[in-house]
Write an enzyme that holds these catalytic residues in place. Structure first.
Site, PDB file in Angstrom:
ATOM      1  N   GLU A 443       0.846  -1.200   0.000  1.00  0.00           N
ATOM      2  CA  GLU A 443       0.000   0.000   0.000  1.00  0.00           C
ATOM      3  C   GLU A 443       0.882   1.251   0.000  1.00  0.00           C
ATOM      4  O   GLU A 443       1.743   1.406   0.880  1.00  0.00           O
ATOM      5  CB  GLU A 443      -0.904  -0.010   1.234  1.00  0.00           C
ATOM      6  CG  GLU A 443      -1.821  -1.231   1.305  1.00  0.00           C
ATOM      7  CD  GLU A 443      -2.310  -1.522   2.709  1.00  0.00           C
ATOM      8  OE1 GLU A 443      -2.232  -0.623   3.569  1.00  0.00           O
ATOM      9  OE2 GLU A 443      -2.759  -2.656   2.959  1.00  0.00           O
ATOM     10  N   GLU A 474      -4.025  -6.731   3.370  1.00  0.00           N
ATOM     11  CA  GLU A 474      -2.777  -7.419   3.701  1.00  0.00           C
ATOM     12  C   GLU A 474      -2.808  -8.897   3.321  1.00  0.00           C
ATOM     13  O   GLU A 474      -1.770  -9.478   2.966  1.00  0.00           O
ATOM     14  CB  GLU A 474      -2.474  -7.277   5.193  1.00  0.00           C
ATOM     15  CG  GLU A 474      -2.025  -5.899   5.615  1.00  0.00           C
ATOM     16  CD  GLU A 474      -3.152  -4.867   5.635  1.00  0.00           C
ATOM     17  OE1 GLU A 474      -2.868  -3.665   5.468  1.00  0.00           O
ATOM     18  OE2 GLU A 474      -4.326  -5.279   5.811  1.00  0.00           O
ATOM     19  N   GLN A 496       2.238  -2.271   5.933  1.00  0.00           N
ATOM     20  CA  GLN A 496       2.456  -0.878   6.302  1.00  0.00           C
ATOM     21  C   GLN A 496       2.734  -0.677   7.788  1.00  0.00           C
ATOM     22  O   GLN A 496       3.524   0.198   8.170  1.00  0.00           O
ATOM     23  CB  GLN A 496       1.249  -0.042   5.870  1.00  0.00           C
ATOM     24  CG  GLN A 496       1.532   1.421   5.714  1.00  0.00           C
ATOM     25  CD  GLN A 496       0.435   2.113   4.930  1.00  0.00           C
ATOM     26  OE1 GLN A 496      -0.612   2.451   5.475  1.00  0.00           O
ATOM     27  NE2 GLN A 496       0.668   2.314   3.641  1.00  0.00           N
ATOM     28  N   HIS A 545      -0.289   2.055  15.132  1.00  0.00           N
ATOM     29  CA  HIS A 545       0.937   2.577  14.524  1.00  0.00           C
ATOM     30  C   HIS A 545       2.130   2.415  15.454  1.00  0.00           C
ATOM     31  O   HIS A 545       3.217   2.914  15.169  1.00  0.00           O
ATOM     32  CB  HIS A 545       0.749   4.049  14.153  1.00  0.00           C
ATOM     33  CG  HIS A 545      -0.410   4.270  13.247  1.00  0.00           C
ATOM     34  ND1 HIS A 545      -1.611   4.803  13.677  1.00  0.00           N
ATOM     35  CD2 HIS A 545      -0.590   3.992  11.926  1.00  0.00           C
ATOM     36  CE1 HIS A 545      -2.468   4.853  12.661  1.00  0.00           C
ATOM     37  NE2 HIS A 545      -1.867   4.368  11.591  1.00  0.00           N
TER      38      HIS A 545
END
Length: 756
Positions: A443, A474, A496, A545
């Protein structure tokens, strides 16, 4: 049909025995009209696309499949067979095998006995009965898995062994179809003909699974953009999943009108009727190169497996009805009606194949079995250090490097020291110059250059055929990676964020990393999965994240997991990872610490001490080799990795100033497999040990380090562990409450100092 008088005798009868007797009784009592016997290449019945020779072969394949099932039911109770999920009722899938090539990669579900028996005809000298019997018996001589699992597989027949039961093989089947076309676009020599198609079979119940749906969606997404994806999805619809019935008409209504997925129906219960229908679907897939959905009508005879006593939850009337739809009864009728077989001749064929299957099973039972752990694990994680070293250090592509980097003077080793993100980027340019079969995808990796610009410039340097964006999925990213690997390419898929990997974990755990094991190292999935990982980043907040849970990766058998903390290590590690993939077919995970991507300084702002010179080609990091800071220091040894390395080095200043100790910092670098010998060697001279692991307290890397220390006999050495909390990472500044920091490292050292 003749099933009724037998089945009606007593509901407690063994259903396998009833099904077996049904065939003989059907043939004996058949009263239909016999036509004039056709010639070898005439239609088996008027109007049929199936000729006589084709029918004879298919009938024999059906009977082989059936008698392997019956044999398994009988010999399982004698502990001579270890698998009883059968193909009875699905024997019509032999038509798919006959109408495709042995060079069309096939990803099959467990009811594929008919398909395999028929595909064995594609090459001379192969024996579907003996090979299957060896697999049923878990024989070391099983040519598919070497006795590790009952799988349908064959290297020469391009049947890649599957242990998938719930559609997890669909993404890599699509990936293989895409790879067939991608190889041609990048000038890669495929191991199969360029007009090959990928075949993927599954059941109606599995078609509802999220993993199946993601493959169908990605196939349609690909077709929508007019990109070739020649995959033949074969949904073998028997109307039931173990005991849960599929609503009538569901498969047809769900798939008939899906844009980008071309739907075909075929009657898998009737060879004469279904053959042309299957042929139409196969020819369409091969000629149009579009995703094709073949809805194959089947039934399920004798239950899900030997332990499924259907009489306990299905009525006798329903069982009789199912058994009356047995495709072998229809094939028997065709055989008799066409005049190809008389009754006695057909019964004799049936008995001959029965005896052949039982004789093979008895012989397989006497064959050697896996009896040593080393033999079991041999194909799991092959490693040839000298060959890997030579490949990682190979430098015969200098001309390509110069072209990629824009001139001799612009080569990265001639530039000033740089930080992690830049050096990963340079290493990726290097790898793609070295291996023209390398593909980088995920991505946002192409024109944008990735969320953190780590892939910046790669799209321009290597164009869209080798560096490209995927849809946001994914599971498909990792399915594509396996497909490219199947076709001899070297994929570098990007996930990612580490948290996103968990959405698709089974593509690595259950599929990519297991293929060498279950194919006895005949098939491999060489790939290097790049993952932006770990905590402490300030640009994006929250758990998704800042995921530092590595347990799900370290638990996957055979997976190599590397995690560099600095740019030069990142380059030499990537060279070794790609060499491991190329030489030994290994599946690798490359964890890139997000918080260190842009880190330039170590102690104070502007000191530039976390930037390093780019290692010239010819330098590579051996698998398992850590980096040691101050080898001669022994008052305290800190084991860590990733973000913990600069954290530990910063903490050393305070520890040495406050306690007067000389402190050694050990960067593990390789997290799976952990190098226990290296850890033990560093622990041997340590007066005290501190394990710094930013991951959670439970199931972290630190637990493995401590285990290695204790098992090496150094459990009496004073030891402390600094770890993250057992929680998800919250947003903003609260994140640093759950992650270890410099102060916690110093406090732990002082705690060790207080011990007597």
């Amino acid at each position: 049909m003749s099933a009724t008088p037998i089945a009606a005798r007593h509901k407690g009868f063994n259903r396998a025995e009833i099904v077996d007797q049904n065939f003989n009784e059907f043939v004996q009592l058949w009263q239909g009209e016999v036509r004039a016997k056709p010639r070898e290449y005439d239609p088996v019945l008027p109007g049929s696309a199936l000729d006589v020779q084709g029918f004879r072969d298919l009938l024999e394949s059906q009977l082989i499949s059936r008698h392997l099932d019956l044999m398994a039911r009988v010999l399982r109770v004698q502990n001579k067979v270890f698998y009883t999920i059968g193909s009875s009722g699905h024997e019509g899938n032999a038509m798919v095998a006959r109408l495709t090539r042995h060079t069309d990669p096939a990803f099959l579900h467990y009811r594929s006995g008919g398909f395999m028996a028929e595909r064995f005809r594609k090459l001379p000298g192969m024996d579907p009965v003996m090979d299957s019997a060896l697999s049923f018996a878990a024989s070391k001589q099983d040519p598919a898995s070497g006795g590790r699992h009952k799988v349908w597989g064959s290297k020469p027949l391009w049947v890649l062994p599957q242990t998938s039961t719930i559609a997890s093989h669909l993404p890599k089947a699509l990936g293989t179809a895409v790879a067939i076309e991608q190889g041609r676009r990048i000038g890669h020599q495929l191991p199969i003909p360029e007009d090959s198609i990928a075949i993927c079979s599954f059941g109606d119940a599995s078609s509802n699974h999220a993993t199946a749906q993601t493959a169908f969606n990605a196939a349609a997404w690909t077709a929508y953009q007019k990109l070739p994806a020649p995959v033949l999805f074969v949904c073998e619809d028997n109307g039931i999943g173990i005991s849960v019935k599929t609503p009538g008409g569901w498969v047809a209504n769900n798939f008939r009108h899906r844009p980008g997925l071309d739907y075909f129906f075929a009657d898998g219960l009737d060879l004469a009727e279904g053959y042309a229908q299957v042929q139409h679907a196969v020819e369409h897939c091969r000629s149009t190169r579009r995703p094709t959905f073949l809805h194959l009508k089947t039934t399920r005879i004798m239950g899900h497996a030997g332990t499924d006593f259907e009489i306990e939850w299905r009525s006798i009337e329903e069982l009789v009805s199912v058994e009356a739809s047995d495709p072998l009864l229809r094939s028997a009728a065709i055989a008799l009606q066409s005049g190809l077989y008389g009754k006695d001749e057909l019964l004799a064929l049936n008995e001959t194949i029965r005896k052949r299957c039982f004789a093979a099973a008895e012989e397989a039972d006497r064959s050697p079995k896996l009896e040593r752990l080393d033999d079991v694990m041999a194909p799991l994680a092959p490693y040839t250090p000298e060959k890997v070293k030579a490949e990682a250090e190979r430098t015969d592509y200098q001309g390509k490097r110069v072209a990629v980097f824009g001139g001799e003077e612009k080569l990265p080793e001639k530039q000033p020291p740089r930080h992690l993100a830049v050096q990963i980027n340079q290493a990726l340019h290097d790898v793609m110059a070295k291996y023209p079969e390398t593909l980088l995808f995920g991505e946002d990796v192409a024109q944008k250059g990735g969320v953190y610009t780590v892939t910046k410039g790669l799209f321009k340097a290597f164009k869209g055929n080798r560096v490209f964006n995927t849809l946001l999925d994914e599971t498909i990213i990792l399915g594509l990676a396996q497909g490219y690997a199947n076709m001899g390419m070297l994929p570098l898929p990007e996930i990612q964020y580490l948290a996103y990997f968990h959405n698709a974990c089974d593509q690595i755990r259950g599929e990519a990393a297991s293929l060498q094991f279950f194919s006895n190292n005949q098939y491999r999935n060489p790939l290097v999965m790049r993952v932006a990982s770990l905590g402490y980043q300030r640009g994006f907040g929250g758990h998704f994240h800042n995921d530092n849970s590595i347990a799900a990766l370290r638990d996957i058998p055979g997976l190599v997991v590397g995690c560099p903390s600095r740019g030069d290590d990142a380059a030499t590690m990537l060279r070794t990872l790609t060499a491991l993939a190329k030489v030994d077919g290994r599946v690798c995970a490359y964890l890139e610490p997000i918080a260190l991507y842009m880190a330039k300084d170590l102690y104070e702002n502007g000191d530039g001490q976390w930037q390093f010179a780019y290692p010239a080609p010819g330098e590579a990091m051996p698998l398992g080799e850590g980096r040691v800071y101050r080898e001669d220091a022994s008052d305290l040894v800190i084991f860590t990795f990733g973000n913990g390395v600069p954290m530990a080095l910063r903490s050393v200043r305070a520890i040495e100033q406050d306690l007067g100790w000389k402190v050694r910092v050990v960067d593990l670098r390789w997290l799976a497999p952990l190098n226990d010998a290296f850890i033990a060697a560093q622990a041997k001279s340590a007066k005290r040990i501190l394990v710094l692991d930013e991951g959670r307290k439970s199931a972290g890397v630190g637990e493995g380090v401590i285990t290695a220390v204790v098992e090496a006999g150094f459990g009496s050495t004073p030891l402390e562990r600094v770890v993250g909390a057992d929680t998800y990472t919250p947003l903003a500044g609260a994140a640093f409450l759950v992650l270890p920091g410099d102060a916690e490292v110093v406090t732990a050292a002082k705690k060790l100092a207080s011990r007597k």
